[in-house]
Design a protein around this motif. Structure first.
Motif, PDB file in Angstrom:
ATOM      1  N   THR A  59       2.611   4.850  -3.744  1.00  0.00           N
ATOM      2  CA  THR A  59       1.562   3.987  -3.296  1.00  0.00           C
ATOM      3  C   THR A  59       1.952   3.634  -1.593  1.00  0.00           C
ATOM      4  OG1 THR A  59       1.060   3.127  -5.124  1.00  0.00           O
ATOM      5  CG2 THR A  59       0.640   1.944  -3.255  1.00  0.00           C
ATOM      6  N   LEU A  60       3.364   3.494  -1.200  1.00  0.00           N
ATOM      7  CA  LEU A  60       3.808   3.190  -0.094  1.00  0.00           C
ATOM      8  C   LEU A  60       3.792   4.483   0.533  1.00  0.00           C
ATOM      9  CD1 LEU A  60       7.364   1.586  -0.771  1.00  0.00           C
ATOM     10  CD2 LEU A  60       5.214   0.353  -0.018  1.00  0.00           C
ATOM     11  N   ALA A  61       3.725   5.692   0.270  1.00  0.00           N
ATOM     12  CA  ALA A  61       3.326   6.839   0.967  1.00  0.00           C
ATOM     13  C   ALA A  61       1.973   7.149   1.166  1.00  0.00           C
ATOM     14  CB  ALA A  61       3.668   8.312   0.052  1.00  0.00           C
ATOM     15  N   GLU A  62       1.132   6.632   0.470  1.00  0.00           N
ATOM     16  CA  GLU A  62      -0.287   6.619   0.541  1.00  0.00           C
ATOM     17  C   GLU A  62      -0.586   5.450   1.859  1.00  0.00           C
ATOM     18  OE1 GLU A  62      -2.865   6.514  -2.547  1.00  0.00           O
ATOM     19  OE2 GLU A  62      -2.649   8.541  -2.910  1.00  0.00           O
ATOM     20  N   ASN A  63      -0.035   4.194   1.669  1.00  0.00           N
ATOM     21  CA  ASN A  63      -0.427   3.087   2.539  1.00  0.00           C
ATOM     22  C   ASN A  63       0.303   3.579   3.932  1.00  0.00           C
ATOM     23  OD1 ASN A  63      -1.338   1.815   0.343  1.00  0.00           O
ATOM     24  ND2 ASN A  63       0.362   0.293   0.126  1.00  0.00           N
ATOM     25  N   SER A  64       1.111   4.447   4.057  1.00  0.00           N
ATOM     26  CA  SER A  64       1.827   4.636   5.387  1.00  0.00           C
ATOM     27  C   SER A  64       0.823   5.832   5.928  1.00  0.00           C
ATOM     28  CB  SER A  64       3.120   5.213   5.181  1.00  0.00           C
ATOM     29  OG  SER A  64       3.147   6.636   4.588  1.00  0.00           O
ATOM     30  N   LEU A  65       0.049   6.426   5.332  1.00  0.00           N
ATOM     31  CA  LEU A  65      -1.141   7.343   5.714  1.00  0.00           C
ATOM     32  C   LEU A  65      -2.140   6.753   6.307  1.00  0.00           C
ATOM     33  CD1 LEU A  65      -1.710  10.422   6.057  1.00  0.00           C
ATOM     34  CD2 LEU A  65      -2.810  10.343   3.742  1.00  0.00           C
ATOM     35  N   VAL A  66      -2.484   5.650   5.418  1.00  0.00           N
ATOM     36  CA  VAL A  66      -3.774   4.937   6.026  1.00  0.00           C
ATOM     37  C   VAL A  66      -3.615   3.803   6.649  1.00  0.00           C
ATOM     38  CG1 VAL A  66      -5.068   5.962   3.852  1.00  0.00           C
ATOM     39  CG2 VAL A  66      -4.028   3.638   3.853  1.00  0.00           C
TER      40      VAL A  66
END
Length: 431
Positions: A59-66
């Motif tokens: 989730t942190l990885a996805e949040n960093s993307l968006v």
């Protein structure tokens, strides 16, 4: 010798500043392992008693993307990593000295980015990273739960000796008694939620299913290529639309742009090839080009406008070796039946042929032992065993040759001289 010692010191400092591996060149598991080794080495060198073990958080990885950074500088920190060439920004021996600890905490509160120190903050427990090129860095990460740097407010001590309740000392790191389970999949983004191995497995299943449904005889198996992933990250194209194609995938929400039943119908094959010749992006069909054999992907957010609607993609890939779509110029047939030399049919996909084990030469047969013929039994001799006649004495030396025996010579071995002496003795007795 002095120069060698200086080299060792420099090497030790470098080892505490980087993992030595870019995320784009490795797996999440290996990358996380190196980060924890870096944290453990730092805890031991600078006697940090509350350094926690990091766990991956998708989730942190996805949040960093968006760019979803709720809690930034409160419960969340961000960091750019993996500079190329490696650049040492902080002096850890100075920053982590106990007498400079208060200044370090104040700097954390007033700075959004503390370079190498971000990934060494003791209280961080989870991390999520994406491949992200912001010169000179190649990786972008979010870390939680320490957004302030307050976990540095701790006196020196034995590494792993100041762990909170529910954590135990794991060779210098505070590790949870019960490790966290992987986070759920909130957005549908596939690449960020999978390992590269699982992602490529899904893509090959998609290609195999398409080959079987549309009777494509020359569909090749895809293999992961880290160099292509890094090239897509830095936009270094060497043969775009000649030996390379690119694709954005993993739309969220999922949106089907092409009608594969129409596009891949054999009657429409000529029109499909013409469209490939003039279009630089063919949506879902890009990953189904039969001749592609290698792929490399990175997380990438892009909004693409079509006629009348838009689609948001979250994965960006480069594929090789086909940039033209010419491999569609093939009649229908049994999947995997038209593979190039060096490839073989792997359940509908053309896969590199496995090396054949040479057939061993037949062993030379061992001749069967022949049974000797039985000897003819000899008649049993009754009575005393015959003895051999005594040998005649040799008169000459060993160097002399023996004379040939005369056939008239007495068989008892007596010499002529002995016979003559006997006759003379008899004559003298008579007279």
């Amino acid at each position: 010798m002095k120069a060698f010692n200086v080299f060792i010191v420099i090497l030790a400092l470098v080892c505490l500043h980087a993992t030595g591996t870019k995320l784009v060149r490795t797996t999440k598991e290996e990358y996380l392992k190196e980060l924890n080794e870096l944290r453990r080495d730092t805890a031991k060198k600078y006697r940090i008693p509350n350094m926690h073990k990091l766990f991956w958080n998708d989730t942190l990885a996805e949040n960093s993307l968006v760019d979803k950074n709720d809690g930034l500088l409160v419960t969340l920190r961000q960091t750019w990593r993996d500079s190329d060439p490696l650049k040492e920004v902080r002096n850890l021996d100075f920053d982590l000295a106990m007498e400079n600890r208060s200044a370090l905490i104040n700097e954390f509160k007033n700075s959004k980015f503390m370079s190498e120190l971000e990934v060494l903050t003791p209280g961080q427990q989870e991390i999520g990273c994406i491949e992200w090129f912001k010169a000179p860095y190649f990786t972008y990460c979010y870390l939680v739960p320490d957004g302030t740097g307050n976990s540095w407010n701790m006196s020196q001590g034995e590494p792993g000796s100041a762990c909170a309740q529910g954590f135990v000392n794991d060779d210098g790191l505070c590790s949870p008694v019960i490790e966290p389970t992987p986070t759920a999949h909130p957005t549908g983004t596939k690449f960020l939620r999978n390992t590269k191995k699982e992602y490529i497995k899904d893509l090959n299943k998609l290609r195999r299913d398409a080959a079987k449904k549309y009777k494509i005889p020359n569909m090749y198996e895809l293999f992961w290529d880290n160099a292509l992933a890094e090239a897509s990250l830095t936009s270094k194209f060497t043969g775009l639309w000649k030996t390379q194609r690119r694709i954005w995938m993993d739309s969220d929400p999922f949106k089907e742009v092409r009608n594969l039943d129409s596009d891949l119908a054999f009657d429409n094959r000529t029109a499909l090839m013409k469209e490939f010749g003039v279009s630089w992006f063919m949506s879902e069909i890009e990953v189904l080009i039969p001749g592609q054999q290698r792929i490399g992907c990175i997380p990438w957010k892009r909004k693409y406008d079509y006629d009348g609607f838009s689609v948001s993609y979250f994965t960006y890939c480069l594929l090789e070796p086909e940039g033209t779509g010419n491999s569609w110029n093939m009649t229908q047939g049994e999947p995997g039946s038209v593979c190039a030399s060096g490839f073989e049919n792997n359940d509908g996909l053309c896969s590199p042929a496995r090396p054949t084990t040479p057939t061993p030469e037949p062993a030379t047969p061992t001749p069967e032992p022949t049974t000797p013929k039985p000897k003819t039994p000899q008649p049993k001799i009754v009575g005393p065993k015959p003895t051999a006649p005594p040998k005649a004495s040799r008169l000459g030396s060993d160097s002399e040759s023996e004379p040939a025996q005369d056939s008239n010579q007495p068989t008892d071995g007596a010499s002529y001289g002995q016979v003559g002496m006997t006759l003379l003795l008899l004559i003298s007795m008579i007279f």
